[in-house]
Design a protein around this motif. Structure first.
Motif, mmCIF file in Angstrom:
data_model
loop_
_atom_site.group_PDB
_atom_site.id
_atom_site.type_symbol
_atom_site.label_atom_id
_atom_site.label_comp_id
_atom_site.label_asym_id
_atom_site.label_seq_id
_atom_site.Cartn_x
_atom_site.Cartn_y
_atom_site.Cartn_z
ATOM 1 N N UNK A 2 39.582 67.601 45.076
ATOM 2 C CA UNK A 2 39.607 67.955 46.497
ATOM 3 C C UNK A 2 38.656 69.113 46.804
ATOM 4 N N UNK A 3 38.527 70.020 45.861
ATOM 5 C CA UNK A 3 37.660 71.187 46.050
ATOM 6 C C UNK A 3 36.191 70.790 46.189
ATOM 7 N N UNK A 4 35.722 69.855 45.386
ATOM 8 C CA UNK A 4 34.297 69.485 45.392
ATOM 9 C C UNK A 4 34.008 68.197 46.163
ATOM 10 N N UNK A 5 35.033 67.623 46.786
ATOM 11 C CA UNK A 5 34.867 66.362 47.522
ATOM 12 C C UNK A 5 33.762 66.418 48.578
ATOM 13 N N UNK A 6 33.640 67.486 49.375
ATOM 14 C CA UNK A 6 32.561 67.499 50.375
ATOM 15 C C UNK A 6 31.164 67.323 49.755
ATOM 16 N N UNK A 7 30.918 67.952 48.618
ATOM 17 C CA UNK A 7 29.614 67.811 47.953
ATOM 18 C C UNK A 7 29.426 66.391 47.421
ATOM 19 N N UNK A 8 30.491 65.820 46.881
ATOM 20 C CA UNK A 8 30.455 64.446 46.379
ATOM 21 C C UNK A 8 30.134 63.476 47.525
ATOM 22 N N UNK A 9 30.826 63.636 48.643
ATOM 23 C CA UNK A 9 30.604 62.754 49.794
ATOM 24 C C UNK A 9 29.206 62.909 50.378
ATOM 25 N N UNK A 10 28.673 64.106 50.347
ATOM 26 C CA UNK A 10 27.326 64.343 50.873
ATOM 27 C C UNK A 10 26.294 63.500 50.122
ATOM 28 N N UNK A 11 26.433 63.403 48.816
ATOM 29 C CA UNK A 11 25.505 62.587 48.023
ATOM 30 C C UNK A 11 25.650 61.105 48.354
ATOM 31 N N UNK A 12 26.896 60.661 48.550
ATOM 32 C CA UNK A 12 27.126 59.260 48.904
ATOM 33 C C UNK A 12 26.580 58.950 50.286
ATOM 34 N N UNK A 13 26.751 59.882 51.220
ATOM 35 C CA UNK A 13 26.220 59.685 52.576
ATOM 36 C C UNK A 13 24.705 59.582 52.563
ATOM 37 N N UNK A 14 24.058 60.329 51.673
ATOM 38 C CA UNK A 14 22.600 60.238 51.552
ATOM 39 C C UNK A 14 22.191 58.833 51.089
ATOM 40 N N UNK A 15 22.901 58.304 50.092
ATOM 41 C CA UNK A 15 22.624 56.931 49.650
ATOM 42 C C UNK A 15 22.828 55.944 50.795
#
Length: 100
Positions: free
Chosen positions: A18-31
């Motif tokens: 949950x702590x790093x989810x925003x960074x994880x989602x940002x990479x997926x959104x870029x794809x």
């Protein structure tokens, strides 16, 4: 070509996830913005859309990359990997058949 990135979480990793989810989602959104993301999402640890404190057992991403090596590099630099959420990550070529 598409590649399936199949990740398995460490047990008791929900807080870090949950702590790093925003960074994880940002990479997926870029794809997704690049038109390379076929699908992505977590595997709930229990049979529920919202597993609550049970958390997740891993994730699946299917995306397009120029090569298997580049798919592995992308997967291995994911925030869930660097933060210790994922215990194991497997990257395999994926051939989309359906829907057409």
């Amino acid at each position: 070509m598409f590649y399936a990135i199949i990740a398995e979480d460490h047990e008791e990793s929900l807080e870090q996830r949950l702590k790093v989810r925003p960074d994880h989602l940002q990479r997926l959104e870029k794809l997704q913005q690049e038109g390379r993301l076929l699908l992505a999402g977590p595997h709930p640890a229990i049979d529920s859309e919202d597993p609550g404190p049970a958390g997740f057992s891993g994730s699946l991403v299917v995306a397009e990359f120029p090569s298997l090596e580049e798919a592995r590099e992308w997967a291995n630099s994911d925030p869930y990997v660097t933060a210790g959420v994922y215990n194991r990550v497997t990257v395999k070529p994926f051939k989309k058949v359906l829907p057409g």
